[in-house]
Write a protein that holds these residues in place. Structure first.
Motif, short mmCIF file in Angstrom:
data_model
loop_
_atom_site.label_atom_id
_atom_site.label_comp_id
_atom_site.label_asym_id
_atom_site.label_seq_id
_atom_site.Cartn_x
_atom_site.Cartn_y
_atom_site.Cartn_z
N GLU A 302 59.61 35.36 29.90
CA GLU A 302 59.93 33.92 29.87
C GLU A 302 60.95 33.53 30.94
OE1 GLU A 302 59.44 32.09 25.64
OE2 GLU A 302 60.10 34.18 25.46
N ALA A 303 61.55 34.52 31.58
CA ALA A 303 62.56 34.23 32.60
C ALA A 303 62.00 34.33 34.02
CB ALA A 303 63.74 35.20 32.44
N THR A 304 60.67 34.55 34.13
CA THR A 304 60.14 34.86 35.46
C THR A 304 58.96 33.99 35.90
OG1 THR A 304 58.86 36.58 34.35
CG2 THR A 304 60.87 37.30 35.48
N PRO A 305 59.04 32.66 35.70
CA PRO A 305 57.88 31.83 36.09
C PRO A 305 57.59 31.89 37.60
CG PRO A 305 59.78 30.45 35.54
CD PRO A 305 60.12 31.85 35.14
N LEU A 306 58.63 31.99 38.41
CA LEU A 306 58.43 32.00 39.86
C LEU A 306 57.69 33.27 40.30
CD1 LEU A 306 59.06 30.82 42.69
CD2 LEU A 306 61.19 32.11 42.62
N ILE A 307 58.14 34.41 39.77
CA ILE A 307 57.52 35.69 40.14
C ILE A 307 56.05 35.69 39.73
CG2 ILE A 307 57.59 38.19 39.73
CD1 ILE A 307 60.61 37.92 39.22
N GLN A 308 55.78 35.16 38.56
CA GLN A 308 54.40 35.14 38.08
C GLN A 308 53.53 34.20 38.91
OE1 GLN A 308 54.26 34.53 33.76
NE2 GLN A 308 56.32 35.36 33.64
N ALA A 309 54.10 33.05 39.28
CA ALA A 309 53.33 32.09 40.08
C ALA A 309 53.00 32.71 41.44
CB ALA A 309 54.12 30.80 40.27
N ALA A 310 53.96 33.42 42.02
CA ALA A 310 53.73 34.06 43.33
C ALA A 310 52.60 35.07 43.23
CB ALA A 310 55.01 34.74 43.81
N ARG A 311 52.63 35.87 42.17
CA ARG A 311 51.56 36.86 41.98
C ARG A 311 50.19 36.17 41.94
NH1 ARG A 311 49.68 40.31 42.64
NH2 ARG A 311 50.73 40.17 44.61
N ARG A 312 50.14 35.02 41.25
CA ARG A 312 48.84 34.36 41.10
C ARG A 312 48.39 33.75 42.43
NH1 ARG A 312 50.75 33.79 35.50
NH2 ARG A 312 49.64 35.55 34.62
N VAL A 313 49.33 33.18 43.17
CA VAL A 313 48.98 32.62 44.48
C VAL A 313 48.36 33.73 45.34
CG1 VAL A 313 49.93 31.72 46.66
CG2 VAL A 313 50.70 30.77 44.48
N ASN A 314 49.04 34.87 45.39
CA ASN A 314 48.54 35.97 46.23
C ASN A 314 47.22 36.53 45.70
OD1 ASN A 314 50.62 35.73 48.06
ND2 ASN A 314 51.95 37.18 46.97
#
Ligand code: SAJ
Length: 473
Positions: A302-314
């Motif tokens: 729940e503390a990592t929305p940015l990291i997860q979004a980056a993974r999905r973009v890539n």
């Protein structure tokens, strides 16, 4: 001479074991894979890395490096085994956190656990155990230590009274540290020596023992911290790169819509003294950068929305490249072939299997032969699913695919479209004057921005460059 038992003879374990063996240690390299051990004992090296084969052969010849399938008693144990991703749910916390985690990937620690369990019977008082594998935060303290303590030995803790001089003689303790590797595939031997190193001990004495060990060949600075911080530092480095590449990829998608060239824009933005945007591409591959960010996500979803979004973009980039190729070929008219079938797209007239696509580059990045997690392979699978006839070429890769791996000229001959997926030096040097006459249609999709568009357009190519809204011609 001190003895090291190094567990895991892969991309990191083997060069590390060899370094120690050529810097005054007696090293036993251990791997559960009998084929790897057998071939190393025959002088064959399964990892392609500049300078590695010569160094391994010298180490084996000197007798300071031996390879085997069984651990042995030693002064130091090093664990450098893979930590891939496993799919599925995991983690603890609130119901919502668990639902979130189910959407995420998490680390498969089975190799680390098996390696740790296998050394337990050999542990003696005063031994140092070093974990090199990249792991989720808290693995050293929460998972490794309890396994090692099954030996009946106590692990050294911060507050205990002992001095480094006692080590290996009067102590009844076990010392443990996490020393994550940071080397770049393609430059492993150089970076092993010259990179700075971060070492996290479960206590200060463990950290200092590990520092003394690595100082035998590391010429960079060695920084000491606690084990969990060292785990997090390693993951932060790769996550920083992943997020930066995701940003570049997102800028590329925007540039395509705006009709501008993202490569030019990034170069200009990077002229700012405090900006360093990485390059867009067909996705992020390799066994590290596409994997490690999930190790942070798994401990704090729940503390990592940015990291997860980056993974999905890539992760979405290969699908974008497949769409680019589809678009490039939709422009490929039957009339181009000199036939009198009107101006319908080629694929609609004779079916996609009559459309031949040459995919150049399967490795995850330039000038290496490694295909692990390669986004080029995902593009190839996407193109195959559309029914195109595929011709693959990668002079660095030695692997088997459902399609033949061909020399460049064979891959290109009769192709309707070239798709450049990996910027190997030989592909970046391709000349349209050489390639064009071999092709059936002159279409080019460059996903790495490494070819000069004017040269290709001048030779009659219709080109698409990832992130370049100006290039489509
Ligand atoms: N990539 C881009 N754009 C870029 C740079 C890379 O799309 O501007 C892509 C590459 O094509 C490749 C992927 O990213 O598919 C990863 O390549 P890489 O060269 O960035 O990294 P790796 O995976 O070869 O090695 C990384 C390194 N980490 C960092 O640079 C922070 C290396 O130092 C680590 O030791 C290694 O991960 C590891 O083992 O963790």
């Amino acid at each position: 001479m001190k003895k090291i038992c190094a567990f895991g003879l892969g991309y990191i374990g083997l060069p590390t074991a060899t370094m120690f063996a050529t810097h005054g240690f007696q090293v036993v390299g251990v791997d559960i894979n009998k084929r790897v051990v057998g071939s190393l004992n025959n002088g064959e090296v399964h990892i392609h890395e500049p300078g590695l084969k010569t160094l391994i052969q010298a180490a084996l010849k000197s007798g300071n490096l031996r390879v085997t399938c069984e651990p042995e008693p030693a002064d130091v144990f090093i664990i450098a085994v893979p930590t891939p991703l496993c799919e599925g749910a995991g983690g603890a916390g609130s119901k919502r956190a668990e639902e979130n985690v189910a959407l995420h990937k998490k680390a498969d620690l089975s190799y680390v656990i098996a390696a740790a369990e296998s050394i337990v019977p050999y542990l003696r008082p005063g031994n140092l155990v070093v974990l090199e594998s990249t792991v989720p935060p808290c693995t050293t303290v929460g998972i490794l230590l309890p396994i090692l303590e099954r030996s009946g030995l106590r692990v050294s803790r911060e507050a205990e009274e002992h001095s480094p001089q006692d080590l290996g003689t009067t102590t009844s303790l076990l010392y443990v540290a996490h020393c994550p590797e940071r080397v770049l595939p393609g430059r492993i031997l150089e970076e092993l020596v010259y990179n700075d190193r971060v070492i996290g001990g479960v206590d200060q004495t463990s950290a200092e023992m590990a520092k003394a060990l690595y100082a035998s060949f590391v010429q960079g600075e060695i920084f000491l911290t606690d084990a969990t911080t060292a785990e997090m530092v390693k993951l932060m480095e790769n996550t920083y790169r992943d997020v930066n590449i995701a940003l570049a990829n997102e800028f590329a998608l925007v540039a395509e819509r705006l009709g501008i060239n993202v490569w030019e824009a990034i170069e200009l933005a990077n002229r700012h003294p405090r900006v360093n945007i990485l390059k867009p591409g067909p996705g992020v591959g390799g066994h590290c950068i596409a994997v490690d960010p999930w190790f942070i996500v798994q401990v704090a979803p729940e503390a990592t929305p940015l990291i997860q979004a980056a993974r999905r973009v890539n992760d979405n980039m290969p699908a974008h490249v497949v769409e680019m190729v589809k678009h490039a070929l939709a422009e490929c008219r039957t009339g181009d072939r000199g036939q009198e079938t009107g101006d319908k797209p080629l694929s609609l007239v004779s079916g996609p299997s009559s459309v031949r696509v040459a995919c150049l580059g399967l490795a995850y990045k330039a000038n290496v032969g490694d295909i692990r997690e390669s986004s080029a392979l995902q593009v190839v699978e996407g193109l195959a699913a559309l029914g195109y006839e595929l011709r693959l070429c990668d002079p660095h890769v030695n692997a088997t695919f459902p399609w033949p791996l061909l020399p460049l000229v064979e891959a290109v001959r009769g192709a309707d479209c070239l798709v450049l997926l990996t910027d190997h030096a030989e592909f970046a040097a391709l000349k349209p004057q050489v390639v064009g006459p071999l092709m059936r249609h002159r279409r080019l999709v460059d996903t790495r921005g490494c070819l000069k568009p004017q040269e290709w357009v001048a030779e009659g190519f219709q080109i698409m460059i990832l992130g370049d809204g100006k290039a489509e011609k």
